[in-house]
Write a protein that holds these residues in place. Structure first.
Motif, PDB file in Angstrom:
ATOM      1  N   LYS A 472     -16.470  32.958  39.024  1.00 29.68           N
ATOM      2  CA  LYS A 472     -16.964  32.702  37.680  1.00 29.68           C
ATOM      3  C   LYS A 472     -18.030  33.710  37.272  1.00 29.68           C
ATOM      4  CE  LYS A 472     -16.235  27.732  38.343  1.00 29.68           C
ATOM      5  NZ  LYS A 472     -16.874  26.407  38.392  1.00 29.68           N
ATOM      6  N   ASN A 473     -18.474  34.534  38.217  1.00 24.58           N
ATOM      7  CA  ASN A 473     -19.600  35.409  37.923  1.00 24.58           C
ATOM      8  C   ASN A 473     -19.279  36.890  37.935  1.00 24.58           C
ATOM      9  OD1 ASN A 473     -22.450  33.849  37.881  1.00 24.58           O
ATOM     10  ND2 ASN A 473     -20.962  32.738  39.108  1.00 24.58           N
ATOM     11  N   CYS A 474     -18.190  37.298  38.572  1.00 26.81           N
ATOM     12  CA  CYS A 474     -17.885  38.729  38.625  1.00 26.81           C
ATOM     13  C   CYS A 474     -16.788  39.115  37.651  1.00 26.81           C
ATOM     14  CB  CYS A 474     -17.477  39.152  40.023  1.00 26.81           C
ATOM     15  SG  CYS A 474     -15.918  38.461  40.544  1.00 26.81           S
ATOM     16  N   MET A 475     -16.106  38.133  37.075  1.00 27.72           N
ATOM     17  CA  MET A 475     -15.061  38.418  36.096  1.00 27.72           C
ATOM     18  C   MET A 475     -15.002  37.264  35.103  1.00 27.72           C
ATOM     19  SD  MET A 475     -10.975  39.010  36.639  1.00 27.72           S
ATOM     20  CE  MET A 475     -11.112  40.691  37.242  1.00 27.72           C
ATOM     21  N   VAL A 476     -14.961  37.597  33.829  1.00 29.20           N
ATOM     22  CA  VAL A 476     -14.847  36.589  32.777  1.00 29.20           C
ATOM     23  C   VAL A 476     -13.402  36.553  32.300  1.00 29.20           C
ATOM     24  CG1 VAL A 476     -15.647  35.865  30.509  1.00 29.20           C
ATOM     25  CG2 VAL A 476     -17.237  36.985  32.087  1.00 29.20           C
ATOM     26  N   LEU A 477     -12.755  35.393  32.447  1.00 27.14           N
ATOM     27  CA  LEU A 477     -11.355  35.255  32.051  1.00 27.14           C
ATOM     28  C   LEU A 477     -11.268  34.723  30.625  1.00 27.14           C
ATOM     29  CD1 LEU A 477      -9.655  33.708  35.220  1.00 27.14           C
ATOM     30  CD2 LEU A 477      -9.731  36.082  34.503  1.00 27.14           C
ATOM     31  N   LEU A 478     -10.641  35.507  29.761  1.00 25.95           N
ATOM     32  CA  LEU A 478     -10.372  35.108  28.390  1.00 25.95           C
ATOM     33  C   LEU A 478      -8.873  35.168  28.155  1.00 25.95           C
ATOM     34  CD1 LEU A 478     -13.242  37.085  26.614  1.00 25.95           C
ATOM     35  CD2 LEU A 478     -13.258  34.695  27.330  1.00 25.95           C
ATOM     36  N   GLN A 479      -8.412  34.646  27.035  1.00 23.30           N
ATOM     37  CA  GLN A 479      -6.971  34.518  26.825  1.00 23.30           C
ATOM     38  C   GLN A 479      -6.599  34.718  25.365  1.00 23.30           C
ATOM     39  OE1 GLN A 479      -5.424  30.701  28.040  1.00 23.30           O
ATOM     40  NE2 GLN A 479      -3.410  31.062  27.156  1.00 23.30           N
ATOM     41  N   ILE A 480      -5.476  35.425  25.146  1.00 19.11           N
ATOM     42  CA  ILE A 480      -4.800  35.468  23.860  1.00 19.11           C
ATOM     43  C   ILE A 480      -3.422  34.858  24.070  1.00 19.11           C
ATOM     44  CG2 ILE A 480      -3.809  36.948  22.075  1.00 19.11           C
ATOM     45  CD1 ILE A 480      -5.979  38.983  22.655  1.00 19.11           C
ATOM     46  N   ASN A 481      -3.013  33.968  23.206  1.00 18.02           N
ATOM     47  CA  ASN A 481      -1.713  33.317  23.378  1.00 18.02           C
ATOM     48  C   ASN A 481      -0.595  34.352  23.364  1.00 18.02           C
ATOM     49  OD1 ASN A 481      -2.846  30.777  23.516  1.00 18.02           O
ATOM     50  ND2 ASN A 481      -2.606  30.375  21.331  1.00 18.02           N
ATOM     51  N   ALA A 482       0.315  34.234  24.322  1.00 17.06           N
ATOM     52  CA  ALA A 482       1.392  35.222  24.458  1.00 17.06           C
ATOM     53  C   ALA A 482       2.387  35.151  23.315  1.00 17.06           C
ATOM     54  CB  ALA A 482       2.118  35.012  25.788  1.00 17.06           C
ATOM     55  N   ASP A 483       2.463  34.013  22.623  1.00 15.17           N
ATOM     56  CA  ASP A 483       3.446  33.885  21.554  1.00 15.17           C
ATOM     57  C   ASP A 483       2.905  34.292  20.187  1.00 15.17           C
ATOM     58  OD1 ASP A 483       1.692  31.817  21.210  1.00 15.17           O
ATOM     59  OD2 ASP A 483       3.195  30.230  21.119  1.00 15.17           O
ATOM     60  N   THR A 484       1.714  34.904  20.155  1.00 14.68           N
ATOM     61  CA  THR A 484       1.162  35.406  18.896  1.00 14.68           C
ATOM     62  C   THR A 484       1.191  36.926  18.897  1.00 14.68           C
ATOM     63  OG1 THR A 484      -1.095  35.382  19.791  1.00 14.68           O
ATOM     64  CG2 THR A 484      -0.363  33.430  18.610  1.00 14.68           C
ATOM     65  N   SER A 485       1.407  37.504  17.733  1.00 13.71           N
ATOM     66  CA  SER A 485       1.497  38.959  17.615  1.00 13.71           C
ATOM     67  C   SER A 485       0.144  39.558  17.279  1.00 13.71           C
ATOM     68  CB  SER A 485       2.501  39.327  16.521  1.00 13.71           C
ATOM     69  OG  SER A 485       2.457  40.712  16.245  1.00 13.71           O
ATOM     70  N   LEU A 486      -0.188  40.663  17.928  1.00 14.38           N
ATOM     71  CA  LEU A 486      -1.420  41.377  17.592  1.00 14.38           C
ATOM     72  C   LEU A 486      -1.353  41.991  16.202  1.00 14.38           C
ATOM     73  CD1 LEU A 486      -2.373  43.223  20.895  1.00 14.38           C
ATOM     74  CD2 LEU A 486      -3.676  41.435  19.762  1.00 14.38           C
ATOM     75  N   TYR A 487      -0.147  42.084  15.657  1.00  9.70           N
ATOM     76  CA  TYR A 487       0.047  42.736  14.369  1.00  9.70           C
ATOM     77  C   TYR A 487      -0.030  41.755  13.208  1.00  9.70           C
ATOM     78  CZ  TYR A 487       1.490  46.731  17.151  1.00  9.70           C
ATOM     79  OH  TYR A 487       1.511  47.778  18.049  1.00  9.70           O
ATOM     80  N   GLN A 488      -0.317  40.496  13.502  1.00  7.43           N
ATOM     81  CA  GLN A 488      -0.430  39.512  12.436  1.00  7.43           C
ATOM     82  C   GLN A 488      -1.759  39.685  11.711  1.00  7.43           C
ATOM     83  OE1 GLN A 488      -0.202  35.936  14.857  1.00  7.43           O
ATOM     84  NE2 GLN A 488      -2.390  35.586  14.716  1.00  7.43           N
ATOM     85  N   ASP A 489      -1.846  39.106  10.521  1.00  3.81           N
ATOM     86  CA  ASP A 489      -3.060  39.184   9.714  1.00  3.81           C
ATOM     87  C   ASP A 489      -3.477  37.762   9.309  1.00  3.81           C
ATOM     88  OD1 ASP A 489      -5.172  40.234   8.279  1.00  3.81           O
ATOM     89  OD2 ASP A 489      -3.976  40.579   6.466  1.00  3.81           O
ATOM     90  N   PRO A 490      -4.652  37.287   9.784  1.00  2.17           N
ATOM     91  CA  PRO A 490      -5.637  37.983  10.613  1.00  2.17           C
ATOM     92  C   PRO A 490      -5.174  38.077  12.064  1.00  2.17           C
ATOM     93  CG  PRO A 490      -6.334  35.728  10.266  1.00  2.17           C
ATOM     94  CD  PRO A 490      -5.108  35.917   9.419  1.00  2.17           C
ATOM     95  N   PRO A 491      -5.853  38.918  12.869  1.00  2.00           N
ATOM     96  CA  PRO A 491      -5.492  39.044  14.288  1.00  2.00           C
ATOM     97  C   PRO A 491      -5.674  37.720  15.022  1.00  2.00           C
ATOM     98  CG  PRO A 491      -6.917  40.852  13.599  1.00  2.00           C
ATOM     99  CD  PRO A 491      -6.919  39.860  12.486  1.00  2.00           C
ATOM    100  N   PRO A 492      -5.078  37.583  16.186  1.00  2.00           N
ATOM    101  CA  PRO A 492      -5.163  36.314  16.926  1.00  2.00           C
ATOM    102  C   PRO A 492      -6.561  36.019  17.440  1.00  2.00           C
ATOM    103  CG  PRO A 492      -4.030  37.982  18.236  1.00  2.00           C
ATOM    104  CD  PRO A 492      -4.209  38.556  16.867  1.00  2.00           C
ATOM    105  N   GLN A 493      -6.813  34.733  17.645  1.00  3.52           N
ATOM    106  CA  GLN A 493      -8.079  34.258  18.194  1.00  3.52           C
ATOM    107  C   GLN A 493      -8.105  34.470  19.712  1.00  3.52           C
ATOM    108  OE1 GLN A 493     -10.961  32.520  16.691  1.00  3.52           O
ATOM    109  NE2 GLN A 493     -11.603  33.196  18.709  1.00  3.52           N
ATOM    110  N   ILE A 494      -9.291  34.756  20.245  1.00  4.36           N
ATOM    111  CA  ILE A 494      -9.484  34.865  21.694  1.00  4.36           C
ATOM    112  C   ILE A 494     -10.157  33.583  22.180  1.00  4.36           C
ATOM    113  CG2 ILE A 494     -10.641  36.129  23.552  1.00  4.36           C
ATOM    114  CD1 ILE A 494     -10.372  38.650  21.906  1.00  4.36           C
ATOM    115  N   PHE A 495      -9.670  33.066  23.331  1.00  7.33           N
ATOM    116  CA  PHE A 495     -10.169  31.818  23.896  1.00  7.33           C
ATOM    117  C   PHE A 495     -10.668  32.053  25.323  1.00  7.33           C
ATOM    118  CE2 PHE A 495      -6.683  30.855  21.010  1.00  7.33           C
ATOM    119  CZ  PHE A 495      -7.197  29.856  20.206  1.00  7.33           C
ATOM    120  N   THR A 496     -11.453  31.113  25.827  1.00  5.96           N
ATOM    121  CA  THR A 496     -11.635  31.048  27.269  1.00  5.96           C
ATOM    122  C   THR A 496     -10.293  30.639  27.863  1.00  5.96           C
ATOM    123  OG1 THR A 496     -12.399  28.759  27.048  1.00  5.96           O
ATOM    124  CG2 THR A 496     -14.086  30.470  27.191  1.00  5.96           C
ATOM    125  N   ALA A 497     -10.010  31.106  29.076  1.00  5.30           N
ATOM    126  CA  ALA A 497      -8.684  30.896  29.654  1.00  5.30           C
ATOM    127  C   ALA A 497      -8.398  29.413  29.869  1.00  5.30           C
ATOM    128  CB  ALA A 497      -8.555  31.659  30.967  1.00  5.30           C
TER     129      ALA A 497
END
Length: 527
Positions: A472-497
């Motif tokens: 929990k201290n040497c790497m921070v895990l975050l997540q973007i849903n795999a079924d969302t496109s980076l090319y959408q408007d607005p861009p996808p939300q980032i979450f804690t994993a």
């Protein structure tokens, strides 16, 4: 008048032509791919996003004698098209010879004769057509059945071949098509051939192996229902609301079905509608209340059929086959781990999701760095000073360099690594390698997982028992849903994993020189 796509414009530019008609562009695509279907032509977006206009174009070319059609095996109506001699001659007249040489055109190639070979060829071409339909596409050589390098031995017959090779200025993308007919041993043997060819060696340039997994679409009902999924949900939410008002109590999904079964209103519901409702609930088991059903109804507002249900069914088949046939590649070929740890991946991607996932496979060709930066900016990151790298090299004093597939570096704030857990078979090994060998260092890596919730939760489960508090201290895990496109408007939300999965935003702290993130619901949190 319909405007030209990026591919059409770049095709004219690279070939030195003033203009090309859309039909002439169709002929060039057929020259490269050898076969094409209505669905694949719609992927190219030359005639728009629907199949209808492309179908008219192909029928017109067939009537003119430039192409010929045959029925796809095991299909009652679908067809595939290929060039006739007149069509090949017309393309020779249209394009300069030097350009066609650069595209590595094989003039002698004909469509396969066998049923399985035809299906294999058609599905192999999905990778090429998905790329030509992108907003960043350029003409590139697409070579079918290209021989693997360094595999030619005198007296040993034909060398091993890939199914398709897309040759980009940045990399060679070797495509192996899997139509769910090959055993795991055959797949492992193929990987062994690539390893022996030296394809992953830096001396061979940057090459990538991509397994494309295709699954048959279920045939639609003989009588297509006149309602959409949205209308089905609208009907059931009205009944659900009526029952709750009548009994003055909230009902969950199972309770709603029980009340419906004993109510005279059940006569207004057809068996087809009930079957569709059960299928929808199986796909969305979290929709257990009337409020959940209303949200699901809104999500299906623009749906007019069962194509999304079919795609989700193929998603399940993809995950099942990936687990059963592709997860042991690195266990069976441990020598490949050395390449994986330098950021060289092996991909296993479903054909039906190629337009969504291909930018991660071809980041330079899709200018993915620009979209990733937009996503970071949307999620609060001050993007000044961040540099994109593919692969990302993490440098830590007194230790060998560590690599991730791609990411960003900053002179003051460290690294943001990005790994696609769903399609990159090597991603988890790079993550575990970093945790095992670099976790005693100060926190310096934010890892963003492009992942489904299940995959993100699995990697967290692997990390935390192995490394305890350090994970929990040497790497921070975050997540973007795999079924969302980076090319959408607005861009996808980032979450804690997952399974925690809270929305976050970045914060660069100039005072302590560290990158932090803030949970939008819980306030400030240090990594």
């Amino acid at each position: 008048m319909r405007s030209n796509t990026t591919f059409e414009k770049s095709l004219c530019e690279y070939a030195g032509l003033f203009s090309l008609s859309k039909g002439q562009t169709d002929l060039f695509l057929l020259l490269q791919a050898n076969t094409i279907t209505y669905q694949q032509l719609s992927m190219c977006r030359i005639h728009g996003n629907t199949e209808a206009a492309g179908r008219l174009s192909l029928k017109r070319l067939e009537k003119q004698g430039y192409i010929q059609s045959k029925k796809i095996p095991d299909s009652s109506a679908a067809k595939y098209y290929f060039l006739t001699a007149s069509g090949r001659n017309l393309v020779k007249e249209l394009f300069p010879g030097i350009f066609l040489e650069q595209m590595q055109i094989n003039w002698e190639r004909r469509p396969p004769a066998g049923i399985q070979q035809v299906l294999h060829r058609i599905r192999t071409n999905d990778f090429y057509f998905a790329y030509t339909g992108s907003s960043a596409s350029l003409p590139m050589p697409w070579v079918l059945e290209a021989p693997l390098p360094n595999c030619c031995s005198p007296g040993q017959g034909l060398p091993p071949r890939c199914d398709g090779l897309l040759i980009s200025p940045e990399a060679g993308y070797y495509i192996e098509q899997d139509n769910s007919t090959q055993s795991e041993s055959v797949i492992l043997k193929k990987v062994s051939r690539y390893q022996k060819s030296g394809l992953f060696s830096s001396s061979m340039g940057r090459n990538q192996l991509v397994f494309c997994l295709a699954f048959p679409r279920k045939q639609p009902p003989a009588v297509k229902p006149s309602f959409s999924l949205y209308r089905i949900l609208l009907h059931f939410t009205r009944l659900w609301s009526l029952f709750e008002q009548e009994y003055q109590v909230s009902l969950d999904y199972q309770q709603f079905l029980q009340v419906l079964e004993s109510s005279p209103i059940q006569k207004t519901v057809s068996s087809t509608e009930m079957q569709a409702l059960h299928t929808l609930h199986a796909l969305h088991p979290e929709a257990d209340t009337l409020a959940d059903a209303h949200r699901l109804k809104k999500a299906y507002l623009n749906d007019t059929g069962y194509s999304e249900l079919q795609d989700q069914e193929m998603d399940r088949l993809y995950l099942k086959r990936r687990r059963s046939h592709f997860c042991r590649i690195y266990e069976e070929h441990p020598a490949l781990l050395a390449y994986a740890l330098t950021g060289i991946p092996i991909f296993a991607v479903p054909n039906h999701r190629l337009p969504l996932y291909q930018p991660y496979i071809m980041p330079h060709e899709y200018h993915l760095s620009e979209q990733l930066l937009k996503c970071m900016l949307y999620n609060g990151l001050n993007t000044d000073g961040w540099s994109y790298h593919h692969p990302l090299r993490v440098q830590i004093p007194d230790l060998p360099d560590c690599y991730f597939y791609q990411g960003f570096s900053h002179a003051s704030y460290g690294y943001i690594a990005i790994e696609h857990l769903l399609i990159d078979l090597s991603a988890k090994y790079r993550i575990l390698h970093y945790m095992k060998n670099y976790c005693k260092q100060n926190p310096s890596v934010f890892l963003i997982l492009i992942s489904a919730d299940l995959e993100a939760a699995k990697i967290r489960e692997q990390l935390e028992p192995m490394f305890g508090f350090r994970a929990k201290n040497c790497m921070v895990l975050l997540q973007i849903n795999a079924d969302t496109s980076l090319y959408q408007d607005p861009p996808p939300q980032i979450f804690t994993a997952a399974p925690e999965k809270q929305a976050v935003r970045f914060e660069c702290d100039a005072f302590d020189g560290q990158l932090h993130f803030i949970r939008k619901e819980a306030g400030y949190v240090r990594p």
